[in-house]
Design a protein around this motif. Sequence first.
Motif, PDB file in Angstrom:
ATOM      1  N   TYR A  35       0.795  -1.215   0.000  1.00 28.01           N
ATOM      2  CA  TYR A  35       0.000   0.000   0.000  1.00 28.01           C
ATOM      3  C   TYR A  35       0.832   1.272   0.000  1.00 28.01           C
ATOM      4  CZ  TYR A  35      -3.613  -3.319   1.363  1.00 28.01           C
ATOM      5  OH  TYR A  35      -4.461  -4.386   1.409  1.00 28.01           O
ATOM      6  N   TYR A  36       2.087   1.136   0.373  1.00 22.91           N
ATOM      7  CA  TYR A  36       2.948   2.303   0.508  1.00 22.91           C
ATOM      8  C   TYR A  36       4.165   2.094  -0.376  1.00 22.91           C
ATOM      9  CZ  TYR A  36      -0.292   2.662   4.263  1.00 22.91           C
ATOM     10  OH  TYR A  36      -1.451   2.719   4.972  1.00 22.91           O
ATOM     11  N   MET A  37       4.272   2.924  -1.413  1.00 24.65           N
ATOM     12  CA  MET A  37       5.349   2.767  -2.383  1.00 24.65           C
ATOM     13  C   MET A  37       5.972   4.121  -2.674  1.00 24.65           C
ATOM     14  SD  MET A  37       3.952  -0.146  -5.011  1.00 24.65           S
ATOM     15  CE  MET A  37       5.654  -0.483  -5.518  1.00 24.65           C
ATOM     16  N   ALA A  38       7.207   4.091  -3.136  1.00 24.96           N
ATOM     17  CA  ALA A  38       7.911   5.352  -3.356  1.00 24.96           C
ATOM     18  C   ALA A  38       9.034   5.175  -4.366  1.00 24.96           C
ATOM     19  CB  ALA A  38       8.489   5.862  -2.040  1.00 24.96           C
ATOM     20  N   TRP A  39       9.487   6.298  -4.852  1.00 24.37           N
ATOM     21  CA  TRP A  39      10.673   6.358  -5.695  1.00 24.37           C
ATOM     22  C   TRP A  39      11.755   7.155  -4.960  1.00 24.37           C
ATOM     23  CZ3 TRP A  39      11.278   3.702 -10.109  1.00 24.37           C
ATOM     24  CH2 TRP A  39      10.118   3.224 -10.755  1.00 24.37           C
ATOM     25  N   PHE A  40      12.960   6.617  -5.022  1.00 21.76           N
ATOM     26  CA  PHE A  40      14.125   7.279  -4.443  1.00 21.76           C
ATOM     27  C   PHE A  40      15.178   7.452  -5.526  1.00 21.76           C
ATOM     28  CE2 PHE A  40      13.427   7.313   0.169  1.00 21.76           C
ATOM     29  CZ  PHE A  40      12.279   6.541   0.241  1.00 21.76           C
ATOM     30  N   CYS A  41      16.097   8.379  -5.322  1.00 20.59           N
ATOM     31  CA  CYS A  41      17.199   8.530  -6.255  1.00 20.59           C
ATOM     32  C   CYS A  41      18.502   8.627  -5.474  1.00 20.59           C
ATOM     33  CB  CYS A  41      17.017   9.743  -7.159  1.00 20.59           C
ATOM     34  SG  CYS A  41      17.142  11.338  -6.346  1.00 20.59           S
ATOM     35  N   GLN A  42      19.561   8.209  -6.126  1.00 14.98           N
ATOM     36  CA  GLN A  42      20.880   8.291  -5.514  1.00 14.98           C
ATOM     37  C   GLN A  42      21.920   8.565  -6.601  1.00 14.98           C
ATOM     38  OE1 GLN A  42      22.092   4.838  -3.239  1.00 14.98           O
ATOM     39  NE2 GLN A  42      23.498   6.061  -2.028  1.00 14.98           N
ATOM     40  N   SER A  43      22.664   9.628  -6.417  1.00 11.50           N
ATOM     41  CA  SER A  43      23.745   9.943  -7.336  1.00 11.50           C
ATOM     42  C   SER A  43      25.074   9.730  -6.621  1.00 11.50           C
ATOM     43  CB  SER A  43      23.618  11.368  -7.858  1.00 11.50           C
ATOM     44  OG  SER A  43      23.480  12.280  -6.804  1.00 11.50           O
ATOM     45  N   PRO A  89      19.590  18.424 -15.556  1.00 11.13           N
ATOM     46  CA  PRO A  89      20.831  17.669 -15.303  1.00 11.13           C
ATOM     47  C   PRO A  89      20.966  17.213 -13.858  1.00 11.13           C
ATOM     48  CG  PRO A  89      21.283  19.524 -16.734  1.00 11.13           C
ATOM     49  CD  PRO A  89      19.855  19.666 -16.302  1.00 11.13           C
ATOM     50  N   GLU A  90      20.458  17.989 -12.920  1.00 13.97           N
ATOM     51  CA  GLU A  90      20.549  17.599 -11.510  1.00 13.97           C
ATOM     52  C   GLU A  90      19.637  16.437 -11.147  1.00 13.97           C
ATOM     53  OE1 GLU A  90      20.015  20.658 -12.735  1.00 13.97           O
ATOM     54  OE2 GLU A  90      18.564  21.796 -11.514  1.00 13.97           O
ATOM     55  N   ASP A  91      18.774  16.024 -12.071  1.00  8.20           N
ATOM     56  CA  ASP A  91      17.949  14.821 -11.837  1.00  8.20           C
ATOM     57  C   ASP A  91      18.722  13.541 -12.139  1.00  8.20           C
ATOM     58  OD1 ASP A  91      15.201  16.587 -13.324  1.00  8.20           O
ATOM     59  OD2 ASP A  91      15.587  16.300 -11.186  1.00  8.20           O
ATOM     60  N   THR A  92      19.911  13.687 -12.711  1.00  7.67           N
ATOM     61  CA  THR A  92      20.724  12.518 -13.039  1.00  7.67           C
ATOM     62  C   THR A  92      21.025  11.715 -11.789  1.00  7.67           C
ATOM     63  OG1 THR A  92      21.742  13.560 -14.968  1.00  7.67           O
ATOM     64  CG2 THR A  92      22.960  11.768 -13.924  1.00  7.67           C
ATOM     65  N   ALA A  93      20.662  10.425 -11.822  1.00  2.00           N
ATOM     66  CA  ALA A  93      20.833   9.557 -10.655  1.00  2.00           C
ATOM     67  C   ALA A  93      20.347   8.162 -11.009  1.00  2.00           C
ATOM     68  CB  ALA A  93      20.029  10.081  -9.459  1.00  2.00           C
ATOM     69  N   THR A  94      20.595   7.237 -10.105  1.00  2.00           N
ATOM     70  CA  THR A  94      19.944   5.933 -10.181  1.00  2.00           C
ATOM     71  C   THR A  94      18.656   6.030  -9.382  1.00  2.00           C
ATOM     72  OG1 THR A  94      22.064   4.787 -10.346  1.00  2.00           O
ATOM     73  CG2 THR A  94      20.154   3.477  -9.698  1.00  2.00           C
ATOM     74  N   TYR A  95      17.566   5.590  -9.987  1.00  2.00           N
ATOM     75  CA  TYR A  95      16.251   5.691  -9.351  1.00  2.00           C
ATOM     76  C   TYR A  95      15.809   4.301  -8.892  1.00  2.00           C
ATOM     77  CZ  TYR A  95      15.766  10.527 -10.641  1.00  2.00           C
ATOM     78  OH  TYR A  95      15.961  11.891 -10.731  1.00  2.00           O
ATOM     79  N   TYR A  96      15.348   4.255  -7.654  1.00  2.00           N
ATOM     80  CA  TYR A  96      14.938   3.007  -7.021  1.00  2.00           C
ATOM     81  C   TYR A  96      13.466   3.053  -6.643  1.00  2.00           C
ATOM     82  CZ  TYR A  96      19.971   2.358  -6.385  1.00  2.00           C
ATOM     83  OH  TYR A  96      21.316   2.224  -6.576  1.00  2.00           O
ATOM     84  N   CYS A  97      12.829   1.928  -6.821  1.00  2.00           N
ATOM     85  CA  CYS A  97      11.456   1.730  -6.358  1.00  2.00           C
ATOM     86  C   CYS A  97      11.505   1.063  -4.985  1.00  2.00           C
ATOM     87  CB  CYS A  97      10.739   0.836  -7.368  1.00  2.00           C
ATOM     88  SG  CYS A  97       9.070   0.361  -6.905  1.00  2.00           S
ATOM     89  N   ALA A  98      10.633   1.495  -4.092  1.00  2.00           N
ATOM     90  CA  ALA A  98      10.582   0.924  -2.755  1.00  2.00           C
ATOM     91  C   ALA A  98       9.132   0.676  -2.364  1.00  2.00           C
ATOM     92  CB  ALA A  98      11.235   1.859  -1.748  1.00  2.00           C
ATOM     93  N   ALA A  99       8.925  -0.301  -1.487  1.00  2.00           N
ATOM     94  CA  ALA A  99       7.550  -0.633  -1.097  1.00  2.00           C
ATOM     95  C   ALA A  99       7.503  -1.192   0.311  1.00  2.00           C
ATOM     96  CB  ALA A  99       6.959  -1.655  -2.069  1.00  2.00           C
ATOM     97  N   ASP A 100       6.353  -1.028   0.933  1.00  2.00           N
ATOM     98  CA  ASP A 100       6.134  -1.587   2.271  1.00  2.00           C
ATOM     99  C   ASP A 100       4.634  -1.733   2.485  1.00  2.00           C
ATOM    100  OD1 ASP A 100       8.157  -1.742   4.876  1.00  2.00           O
ATOM    101  OD2 ASP A 100       6.028  -1.608   5.382  1.00  2.00           O
ATOM    102  N   PRO A 101       4.196  -2.785   3.159  1.00  6.48           N
ATOM    103  CA  PRO A 101       2.766  -2.953   3.399  1.00  6.48           C
ATOM    104  C   PRO A 101       2.232  -2.132   4.564  1.00  6.48           C
ATOM    105  CG  PRO A 101       3.962  -4.833   4.256  1.00  6.48           C
ATOM    106  CD  PRO A 101       4.962  -3.979   3.537  1.00  6.48           C
ATOM    107  N   ALA A 102       3.131  -1.567   5.381  1.00  7.46           N
ATOM    108  CA  ALA A 102       2.700  -0.887   6.600  1.00  7.46           C
ATOM    109  C   ALA A 102       2.772   0.623   6.451  1.00  7.46           C
ATOM    110  CB  ALA A 102       3.560  -1.328   7.775  1.00  7.46           C
ATOM    111  N   ALA A 103       1.908   1.305   7.178  1.00 10.46           N
ATOM    112  CA  ALA A 103       1.862   2.766   7.161  1.00 10.46           C
ATOM    113  C   ALA A 103       3.000   3.360   7.971  1.00 10.46           C
ATOM    114  CB  ALA A 103       0.532   3.240   7.733  1.00 10.46           C
TER     115      ALA A 103
END
Length: 126
Positions: A35-43, A89-103
Amino acid sequence: QVDLVESGGGSVQSGGLLRLSCTAPGNTDGLAYLYYMAWFCQSAGKEREGVAADENGNATYVNSVKGRFTIAKDNSKNTLYLQMNNLKPEDTATYYCAADPAADNDPLNAGRYTYWGQGTQVTVSV
């Protein structure tokens, strides 16, 4: 254990767009109970940063992407998307998907997510 798989990264020029996708192909229930998902980035040399989160349909964005990025979860396709417009250009990064069932009360905090993908590279040139 849920394995998330990202796709859609690539190289674009400044002002361009990309759409990232995240699925859980080996999970019998797909994204149904995540139910809880997100996108993260890391350069290079930086900590992983929260970009956008979807909490059961409610979206949260980091200030730097507001008005440019849109997170959306399509339950019928078992896919989480990140539409990225007007890339910089500052958006350049590796983008990760993340998820968790809990709030949790901090949706852009990487530490609250249990499941992660391997990442997809986004490169934006001037």
